[in-house]
Design an enzyme around this catalytic site. Sequence first.
Site, mmCIF file in Angstrom:
data_model
loop_
_atom_site.group_PDB
_atom_site.id
_atom_site.type_symbol
_atom_site.label_atom_id
_atom_site.label_comp_id
_atom_site.label_asym_id
_atom_site.label_seq_id
_atom_site.Cartn_x
_atom_site.Cartn_y
_atom_site.Cartn_z
ATOM 1 N N GLU A 192 0.857 -1.188 0.000
ATOM 2 C CA GLU A 192 0.000 0.000 0.000
ATOM 3 C C GLU A 192 0.889 1.233 0.000
ATOM 4 O O GLU A 192 1.738 1.411 0.877
ATOM 5 C CB GLU A 192 -0.958 0.035 1.189
ATOM 6 N N GLU B 230 4.963 5.243 3.419
ATOM 7 C CA GLU B 230 4.428 6.586 3.680
ATOM 8 C C GLU B 230 5.594 7.498 4.044
ATOM 9 O O GLU B 230 6.547 7.054 4.690
ATOM 10 C CB GLU B 230 3.407 6.513 4.821
ATOM 11 N N ASP C 99 10.467 7.103 -0.672
ATOM 12 C CA ASP C 99 9.773 7.399 -1.917
ATOM 13 C C ASP C 99 9.306 6.068 -2.497
ATOM 14 O O ASP C 99 10.115 5.251 -2.936
ATOM 15 C CB ASP C 99 10.721 8.112 -2.875
ATOM 16 N N ASP D 69 -2.398 12.251 -3.748
ATOM 17 C CA ASP D 69 -2.476 13.689 -4.015
ATOM 18 C C ASP D 69 -2.902 13.892 -5.465
ATOM 19 O O ASP D 69 -2.242 13.414 -6.385
ATOM 20 C CB ASP D 69 -1.108 14.330 -3.772
ATOM 21 N N ASP E 56 -11.128 10.693 -5.097
ATOM 22 C CA ASP E 56 -12.386 11.438 -5.106
ATOM 23 C C ASP E 56 -12.292 12.668 -6.007
ATOM 24 O O ASP E 56 -13.098 13.588 -5.893
ATOM 25 C CB ASP E 56 -12.813 11.828 -3.685
ATOM 26 N N THR F 189 -12.854 4.915 5.031
ATOM 27 C CA THR F 189 -12.126 5.646 6.067
ATOM 28 C C THR F 189 -12.900 6.873 6.540
ATOM 29 O O THR F 189 -13.862 7.309 5.901
ATOM 30 C CB THR F 189 -10.761 6.098 5.539
ATOM 31 N N LYS F 190 -12.460 7.440 7.656
ATOM 32 C CA LYS F 190 -13.066 8.676 8.150
ATOM 33 C C LYS F 190 -12.923 9.790 7.121
ATOM 34 O O LYS F 190 -13.848 10.574 6.903
ATOM 35 C CB LYS F 190 -12.404 9.086 9.472
ATOM 36 N N PHE F 191 -11.765 9.866 6.489
ATOM 37 C CA PHE F 191 -11.527 10.864 5.443
ATOM 38 C C PHE F 191 -12.552 10.710 4.330
ATOM 39 O O PHE F 191 -13.139 11.689 3.851
ATOM 40 C CB PHE F 191 -10.113 10.679 4.891
ATOM 41 N N GLU F 192 -12.797 9.484 3.920
ATOM 42 C CA GLU F 192 -13.740 9.223 2.836
ATOM 43 C C GLU F 192 -15.165 9.569 3.250
ATOM 44 O O GLU F 192 -15.913 10.192 2.481
ATOM 45 C CB GLU F 192 -13.653 7.756 2.429
#
EC number: 2.1.1.33
Length: 237
Positions: free
Chosen positions: A65, A90, A117, A140, A176, A212-215
């Site tokens: 991931e 990450e 990276d 991003d 998104d 996810t919470k972000f989603e």
Amino acid sequence: MERRADAATGKRPIRSFVRREGRLTAGQQRALELLWPAFGLERPPAGQPLDLDRAFGRRAPRILEIGFGNGESLAEQAATHPERDYLGIEVHRPGVGHLLMEVEKRHLGNVRVMMADAAEVLAHHIPDGSLHGVQLFFPDPWPKKRHHKRRLVQPQWVRAVAAKLAPGGFLHLATDWADYAEHMLDVLEAEPDLENTCGPRQFSPRGERPETKFERRGLRKGHQVFDLYYRKREHPG
């Protein structure tokens, strides 16, 4: 983390990310200090592959991931699928610290983490045909046209992913941003070794990807989420 020049050109590669460090919580700092030695992986010297069998202490289907954010989705999947190994990459330390906290809380022995990276790790340190899957969720979008070259999903990157996947392995993307979703489709449909599991130029259901919470926050604001799911052909050209 050092930035290595391209061996052929000597030029620094175009980065698909900016390191926005943010403030570490006490818990994240503790996790980085105490848990990194057990669950963190350093980037090998140039040209050397990651020894993931040694890192995980076993041989199992491996999922990479890229850009896991705070690790919420990765931790949920690792808990659901203990038979799989998950390597998360990450660059932001608070997110890495948060994932390590989840690893400890959930007793996840099938997660390893790198701060590097991801494009360079994929290109230089992951053996061909070794991955069961690659996940890239909400990268991003670099919405300004002059920044589109910084988008991670480019033909060269997709070609590298296809090479690292085992036959039948999957590539799962989510965004998104409608414009980025169309760009992803354009790039992925042009890769001959990958096949859209839902048909040409079709988006996919969310499937096993945890919400996810972000989603959820974005969905409440009316944002549409686009999933793309491809598999490597059993007999790639």
